[in-house]
Design a protein around this motif. Structure first.
Motif, mmCIF file in Angstrom:
data_model
loop_
_atom_site.group_PDB
_atom_site.id
_atom_site.type_symbol
_atom_site.label_atom_id
_atom_site.label_comp_id
_atom_site.label_asym_id
_atom_site.label_seq_id
_atom_site.Cartn_x
_atom_site.Cartn_y
_atom_site.Cartn_z
ATOM 1 N N SER A 44 0.838 -1.194 0.000
ATOM 2 C CA SER A 44 0.000 0.000 0.000
ATOM 3 C C SER A 44 0.870 1.241 0.000
ATOM 4 C CB SER A 44 -0.949 0.019 1.208
ATOM 5 O OG SER A 44 -0.222 0.144 2.419
ATOM 6 N N ASP A 45 0.354 2.298 -0.600
ATOM 7 C CA ASP A 45 1.025 3.591 -0.628
ATOM 8 C C ASP A 45 -0.004 4.697 -0.430
ATOM 9 O OD1 ASP A 45 3.999 3.997 -1.215
ATOM 10 O OD2 ASP A 45 3.514 2.337 -2.561
ATOM 11 N N LEU A 46 0.415 5.738 0.253
ATOM 12 C CA LEU A 46 -0.435 6.896 0.515
ATOM 13 C C LEU A 46 0.186 8.116 -0.151
ATOM 14 C CD1 LEU A 46 -2.821 8.201 2.078
ATOM 15 C CD2 LEU A 46 -1.228 8.519 3.999
ATOM 16 N N LEU A 47 -0.582 8.811 -0.982
ATOM 17 C CA LEU A 47 -0.139 10.047 -1.617
ATOM 18 C C LEU A 47 -0.966 11.202 -1.066
ATOM 19 C CD1 LEU A 47 0.230 8.946 -5.371
ATOM 20 C CD2 LEU A 47 1.907 8.821 -3.534
ATOM 21 N N VAL A 48 -0.304 12.175 -0.479
ATOM 22 C CA VAL A 48 -0.966 13.302 0.182
ATOM 23 C C VAL A 48 -0.633 14.589 -0.572
ATOM 24 C CG1 VAL A 48 -1.169 14.611 2.330
ATOM 25 C CG2 VAL A 48 -0.836 12.127 2.407
ATOM 26 N N SER A 49 -1.658 15.384 -0.863
ATOM 27 C CA SER A 49 -1.453 16.651 -1.555
ATOM 28 C C SER A 49 -0.527 17.555 -0.752
ATOM 29 C CB SER A 49 -2.802 17.350 -1.767
ATOM 30 O OG SER A 49 -2.620 18.605 -2.405
ATOM 31 N N GLY A 50 0.454 18.138 -1.439
ATOM 32 C CA GLY A 50 1.403 19.014 -0.784
ATOM 33 C C GLY A 50 2.582 18.296 -0.177
ATOM 34 N N VAL A 51 2.516 16.955 -0.097
ATOM 35 C CA VAL A 51 3.617 16.148 0.429
ATOM 36 C C VAL A 51 4.200 15.286 -0.689
ATOM 37 C CG1 VAL A 51 4.312 14.386 2.094
ATOM 38 C CG2 VAL A 51 2.621 16.121 2.744
ATOM 39 N N HIS A 52 3.330 14.510 -1.347
ATOM 40 C CA HIS A 52 3.770 13.615 -2.416
ATOM 41 C C HIS A 52 3.512 14.180 -3.806
ATOM 42 C CE1 HIS A 52 2.913 10.950 1.071
ATOM 43 N NE2 HIS A 52 4.039 10.398 0.693
ATOM 44 N N PHE A 53 2.649 15.162 -3.920
ATOM 45 C CA PHE A 53 2.381 15.774 -5.214
ATOM 46 C C PHE A 53 1.939 17.214 -4.994
ATOM 47 C CE2 PHE A 53 -1.487 13.577 -3.866
ATOM 48 C CZ PHE A 53 -2.478 14.543 -4.035
ATOM 49 N N LEU A 54 2.162 18.044 -6.011
ATOM 50 C CA LEU A 54 1.765 19.442 -5.924
ATOM 51 C C LEU A 54 0.248 19.561 -6.054
ATOM 52 C CD1 LEU A 54 4.566 20.995 -8.159
ATOM 53 C CD2 LEU A 54 4.501 20.794 -5.666
ATOM 54 N N PRO A 55 -0.358 20.511 -5.341
ATOM 55 C CA PRO A 55 -1.830 20.607 -5.341
ATOM 56 C C PRO A 55 -2.447 20.800 -6.717
ATOM 57 C CG PRO A 55 -0.897 21.885 -3.536
ATOM 58 C CD PRO A 55 0.261 21.445 -4.394
ATOM 59 N N ASP A 56 -1.706 21.378 -7.665
ATOM 60 C CA ASP A 56 -2.268 21.632 -8.988
ATOM 61 C C ASP A 56 -1.891 20.562 -10.008
ATOM 62 O OD1 ASP A 56 0.400 22.217 -9.145
ATOM 63 O OD2 ASP A 56 0.154 24.131 -10.194
ATOM 64 N N VAL A 57 -1.474 19.394 -9.541
ATOM 65 C CA VAL A 57 -1.074 18.334 -10.466
ATOM 66 C C VAL A 57 -2.242 17.937 -11.363
ATOM 67 C CG1 VAL A 57 -1.666 16.454 -8.872
ATOM 68 C CG2 VAL A 57 0.077 16.081 -10.622
ATOM 69 N N GLU A 58 -1.924 17.581 -12.600
ATOM 70 C CA GLU A 58 -2.955 17.169 -13.552
ATOM 71 C C GLU A 58 -3.566 15.858 -13.071
ATOM 72 O OE1 GLU A 58 -5.237 15.820 -16.520
ATOM 73 O OE2 GLU A 58 -3.391 14.692 -16.201
ATOM 74 N N PRO A 59 -4.906 15.772 -12.906
ATOM 75 C CA PRO A 59 -5.524 14.593 -12.274
ATOM 76 C C PRO A 59 -5.310 13.285 -13.032
ATOM 77 C CG PRO A 59 -7.194 16.108 -13.114
ATOM 78 C CD PRO A 59 -5.897 16.832 -13.165
ATOM 79 N N ARG A 60 -5.199 13.330 -14.354
ATOM 80 C CA ARG A 60 -4.965 12.091 -15.085
ATOM 81 C C ARG A 60 -3.598 11.509 -14.725
ATOM 82 N NH1 ARG A 60 -3.662 9.644 -20.057
ATOM 83 N NH2 ARG A 60 -5.374 8.381 -20.886
ATOM 84 N N SER A 61 -2.602 12.364 -14.612
ATOM 85 C CA SER A 61 -1.277 11.907 -14.200
ATOM 86 C C SER A 61 -1.296 11.401 -12.763
ATOM 87 C CB SER A 61 -0.268 13.052 -14.331
ATOM 88 O OG SER A 61 -0.102 13.425 -15.685
ATOM 89 N N LEU A 62 -2.053 12.059 -11.897
ATOM 90 C CA LEU A 62 -2.131 11.635 -10.503
ATOM 91 C C LEU A 62 -2.779 10.262 -10.385
ATOM 92 C CD1 LEU A 62 -1.671 12.284 -7.537
ATOM 93 C CD2 LEU A 62 -3.860 13.493 -7.521
ATOM 94 N N GLY A 63 -3.838 10.003 -11.163
ATOM 95 C CA GLY A 63 -4.466 8.690 -11.145
ATOM 96 C C GLY A 63 -3.501 7.603 -11.591
ATOM 97 N N HIS A 64 -2.738 7.898 -12.636
ATOM 98 C CA HIS A 64 -1.722 6.947 -13.117
ATOM 99 C C HIS A 64 -0.688 6.681 -12.032
ATOM 100 C CE1 HIS A 64 1.250 5.328 -16.108
ATOM 101 N NE2 HIS A 64 2.076 5.761 -15.163
ATOM 102 N N LYS A 65 -0.133 7.747 -11.462
ATOM 103 C CA LYS A 65 0.977 7.578 -10.520
ATOM 104 C C LYS A 65 0.529 6.883 -9.242
ATOM 105 C CE LYS A 65 4.966 9.989 -8.642
ATOM 106 N NZ LYS A 65 5.743 11.250 -8.647
ATOM 107 N N ALA A 66 -0.694 7.180 -8.772
ATOM 108 C CA ALA A 66 -1.178 6.566 -7.535
ATOM 109 C C ALA A 66 -1.178 5.045 -7.638
ATOM 110 C CB ALA A 66 -2.574 7.080 -7.200
#
Length: 319
Positions: A44-66
């Motif tokens: 399991s992995d936890l991705l938190v806004s402002g810690v693991h990714f920038l708040p304005d990250v493109e959501p499609r990329s965030l879904g892929h990376k998660a």
């Protein structure tokens, strides 16, 4: 939109349906059929806004990376991915954001035949927690604790590109438009080395995925295997963009900044011939050797020991 409408709209309808899922989304728990004679690998992995990714990250990329960072963990165990759970908190049910997030996540799920079988959603600060499951024959599982003296140390792909891209995005250094385009995908949409991990069954003694930096993650292998190692800076594979960065700013990006999601693995000399016959699209490079003397020694191009400024990411360091 209610929570259950959100689940039905965005998560219950998905592109993967596996025969080993007896019951998935929609019940109190998933009912799953692990194959006989195989171990169940769980991560399991936890991705938190402002810690693991920038708040304005493109959501499609965030879904892929998660999802990708979890599949990378399974790859490091030599496990074949099968199922995953998603726990998602977000400030509001933004339909357009969810559409893009699911596109990225399910495109990757389809590529590796991984089915979403459950999870939870809630209102709160943006955070994504994924738990992924896979299968591996007991005798074939790759572990951090099985490196042996004399093993050669390898890495897949190239190291440091994601760190260089992040430094640019944070304004800490400037890349040309072309150079940033060449490395941004490594930060935003890493490729989990699942096929490579499966190919290493029976060849590698140990493996780990490089998420917190080469030095930190190789250090986990050394600690758990109770061995030491020597690696060579001129053997570490770099892209042209990262090579230029190292020339200006030093070795910390490929050594310690992380987010590479490549595999670091050790192979006994007797298996090197078989390894070299494998066709990895990302390539692989030998960077050093496991030794009896504890600790990690880094040798520079002139043969001198190199002392890094820091050795990897730690969420709680200095707290």
């Amino acid at each position: 939109m209610t929570e259950f409408e959100l689940i039905r709209t965005f998560f219950a309808r998905q592109p993967v349906s596996r025969a080993d899922v007896a019951a998935g989304i929609g019940d109190d728990a998933a009912l799953l059929r692990p194959p006989a004679g195989q171990l169940l690998a769980v991560t399991s992995d936890l991705l938190v806004s402002g810690v693991h990714f920038l708040p304005d990250v493109e959501p499609r990329s965030l879904g892929h990376k998660a999802l990708a960072v979890n599949l990378s963990d399974l790859a490091a165990m030599g496990a074949e991915p099968a199922w995953f759970l998603l726990n998602l908190t977000m400030p509001e049910a933004d339909a357009r954001w969810l559409e893009r997030f699911c596109e990225g996540m399910f495109d990757l799920a389809r590529a590796y035949n991984v089915q979403l079988v459950g999870g939870d959603t809630s209102r709160g600060p943006l955070a994504i927690g994924i738990e992924a499951h896979g299968f591996v024959p007991e005798a074939a599982a790759l572990r951090r604790s099985d490196a042996k003296i004399g093993d050669r140390i390898y890495v897949t792909g190239t190291l440091g590109d994601a760190a260089v891209a992040l430094q640019h995005r944070l304004g800490k250094q400037r890349l040309s438009e072309d150079d940033f385009a060449a490395v941004a995908e490594r930060l935003d949409r890493p490729t989990p080395r699942v096929r490579e991990g499966l190919s290493l069954r029976g060849l590698a003694h140990s493996a780990i995925d490089i998420s917190d930096g080469l030095l930190a993650d190789l250090g986990h292998i050394l600690e758990l295997s109770r061995v030491g190692a020597r690696i060579f800076l001129d053997k570490i594979p770099l892209s042209p963009v990262c090579q230029a960065h190292v020339g200006k700013s030093g070795w910390e990006a490929p050594l310690a900044m992380g987010d590479d999601y490549e595999l670091c693995f050790t192979v006994p000399p007797k298996n090197i011939g078989a390894l070299e016959k494998l066709q990895f699209t990302c390539g692989f490079h030998c960077i050093g050797e496991i030794e009896a003397e504890p600790g990690l020694r880094i040798v520079d191009e002139s043969g001198r020991l190199y002392d890094p400024l820091f050795t990897g990411h730690d969420h709680f360091a200095g707290k």
